[in-house]
Design a protein around this motif. Sequence first.
Motif, PDB file in Angstrom:
ATOM      1  N   SER A 106      37.963  30.632  51.560  1.00  0.00           N
ATOM      2  CA  SER A 106      38.954  30.101  50.611  1.00  0.00           C
ATOM      3  C   SER A 106      38.419  30.004  49.188  1.00  0.00           C
ATOM      4  O   SER A 106      39.196  30.051  48.240  1.00  0.00           O
ATOM      5  CB  SER A 106      39.405  28.698  51.020  1.00  0.00           C
ATOM      6  OG  SER A 106      40.109  28.715  52.223  1.00  0.00           O
ATOM      7  N   PRO A 110      38.176  34.878  47.661  1.00  0.00           N
ATOM      8  CA  PRO A 110      39.291  35.322  46.812  1.00  0.00           C
ATOM      9  C   PRO A 110      38.880  35.964  45.482  1.00  0.00           C
ATOM     10  O   PRO A 110      39.372  37.039  45.157  1.00  0.00           O
ATOM     11  CB  PRO A 110      40.129  34.056  46.647  1.00  0.00           C
ATOM     12  CG  PRO A 110      39.884  33.296  47.924  1.00  0.00           C
ATOM     13  CD  PRO A 110      38.417  33.522  48.211  1.00  0.00           C
ATOM     14  N   ASP A 114      39.527  39.826  44.518  1.00  0.00           N
ATOM     15  CA  ASP A 114      40.268  40.118  43.292  1.00  0.00           C
ATOM     16  C   ASP A 114      39.580  41.245  42.518  1.00  0.00           C
ATOM     17  O   ASP A 114      40.237  42.150  41.987  1.00  0.00           O
ATOM     18  CB  ASP A 114      40.344  38.845  42.437  1.00  0.00           C
ATOM     19  CG  ASP A 114      41.357  38.966  41.311  1.00  0.00           C
ATOM     20  OD1 ASP A 114      42.310  39.749  41.449  1.00  0.00           O
ATOM     21  OD2 ASP A 114      41.187  38.283  40.280  1.00  0.00           O
TER      22      ASP A 114
ATOM     23  N   SER B 106      43.652  32.467  53.910  1.00  0.00           N
ATOM     24  CA  SER B 106      42.940  33.721  53.620  1.00  0.00           C
ATOM     25  C   SER B 106      43.870  34.863  53.257  1.00  0.00           C
ATOM     26  O   SER B 106      43.463  35.783  52.557  1.00  0.00           O
ATOM     27  CB  SER B 106      42.121  34.177  54.842  1.00  0.00           C
ATOM     28  OG  SER B 106      41.070  33.302  55.106  1.00  0.00           O
ATOM     29  N   PRO B 110      45.529  33.638  48.587  1.00  0.00           N
ATOM     30  CA  PRO B 110      44.834  34.334  47.478  1.00  0.00           C
ATOM     31  C   PRO B 110      45.771  35.051  46.496  1.00  0.00           C
ATOM     32  O   PRO B 110      45.619  34.862  45.278  1.00  0.00           O
ATOM     33  CB  PRO B 110      43.871  35.284  48.204  1.00  0.00           C
ATOM     34  CG  PRO B 110      43.544  34.540  49.472  1.00  0.00           C
ATOM     35  CD  PRO B 110      44.859  33.910  49.881  1.00  0.00           C
ATOM     36  N   ASP B 114      46.228  34.025  42.615  1.00  0.00           N
ATOM     37  CA  ASP B 114      45.991  35.048  41.595  1.00  0.00           C
ATOM     38  C   ASP B 114      47.084  34.990  40.529  1.00  0.00           C
ATOM     39  O   ASP B 114      46.814  35.097  39.324  1.00  0.00           O
ATOM     40  CB  ASP B 114      45.963  36.427  42.267  1.00  0.00           C
ATOM     41  CG  ASP B 114      45.416  37.501  41.350  1.00  0.00           C
ATOM     42  OD1 ASP B 114      44.618  37.169  40.443  1.00  0.00           O
ATOM     43  OD2 ASP B 114      45.773  38.680  41.530  1.00  0.00           O
TER      44      ASP B 114
END
Lengths: 216, 216
Positions: A106, A110, A114, B106, B110, B114
Amino acid sequence: MTPTITAFERSPDRGRGQARDMRVRWALEEVGQSYDVRLVSFPELKKPAHRALHPFGQIPTYEEGDLVLFESGAIVLHVAERHAGLLPDDANARARAITWMFAALSTLEPPIVDREIARLVERDEPWFAQRMPIVEDRIRGRLGELSVRLGDAGWLDDAFSAGDLMMVMVLRRLNGSGLLEEYPSLAAYVARGEARPAFKRAFAAQLAVFTAASTG
Amino acid sequence: MTPTITAFERSPDRGRGQARDMRVRWALEEVGQSYDVRLVSFPELKKPAHRALHPFGQIPTYEEGDLVLFESGAIVLHVAERHAGLLPDDANARARAITWMFAALSTLEPPIVDREIARLVERDEPWFAQRMPIVEDRIRGRLGELSVRLGDAGWLDDAFSAGDLMMVMVLRRLNGSGLLEEYPSLAAYVARGEARPAFKRAFAAQLAVFTAASTG
């Protein structure tokens, strides 16, 4: 009962062990549980038969009798709860180990994902070069905090656990980025994970799929 | 033993219940466990005393005697494992409920985070308007898959579980974006979660912190 997991028929990373089946393979190797592997092609991932196992059309899945699981975190936790070797006996230490699993998935993963998405999807966009430093600084922030907490310890909370397994796997996604090398204690931590015999067996098993596909 | 959690002294979302302490409050309310709250200011988050509890300088944390946990997922799972009400008794159903917790954190969260980061950090960048549709389509992809799996069921796997709690909390982050409304079954699913008495008690408790700070 021997569980069956799914993995990519053709490794997108040429057998570097970055696909999420590697996390499950490593966990199963740590606890000494044998397993079967069913390889899935990219077109099959999005078809109803696989979607019935994995609603998001990804790998890995985990089948054990009537039980079907997806999400590598949930599968590793399931394996760790049913076998000795990945979670401490003490209840509080066990809760802390599970905390590190969630932190890996978590908090660390991420921003790392990204960066991967940006490199895959936005590489030709006019903003790519300008945005990448922002994305990488976000990763650095988390790596810095993690390295402070790790200090000069071998693992995140005393003995090696499922929390370390997941964190090592998430940090390995930075291989080739140069970012991990900016935090030598974290690079050494990942190397410690990769040196474990169970990691090596799992790595060899996923590499063999790629090698067979390449020469077959 | 009454646990103590941490929460923001000043709610960044003006009491809309988007901070991650809300997940833990809701879980504790579902199982009927009272709790104490220690409010932390933004400067305190990054200081050594708080970092000792939370290496990434965030909220919530969870203290219960000698045990210190962070990561909302780990805390909710800990609460769910030690009290009845958030995980089924059947071992396989329990593993599936935990799978949905990981899927929420998960797979769904995300891309949603974002979008939030882009709106916070990149709003004035020249690429913001062009990049946002890419980010939002990634969210839509996941929402579409989730709505297919949910179908016309009330919850993700039979009875309400910690998996639904976490999924509802993650989907609520889309409030105000208009994205959730494109998937009416998911909007109704979130509304079902918000209608639970335990959710309402938790929401009121976190709102009271904001109201007190505003008028105090």
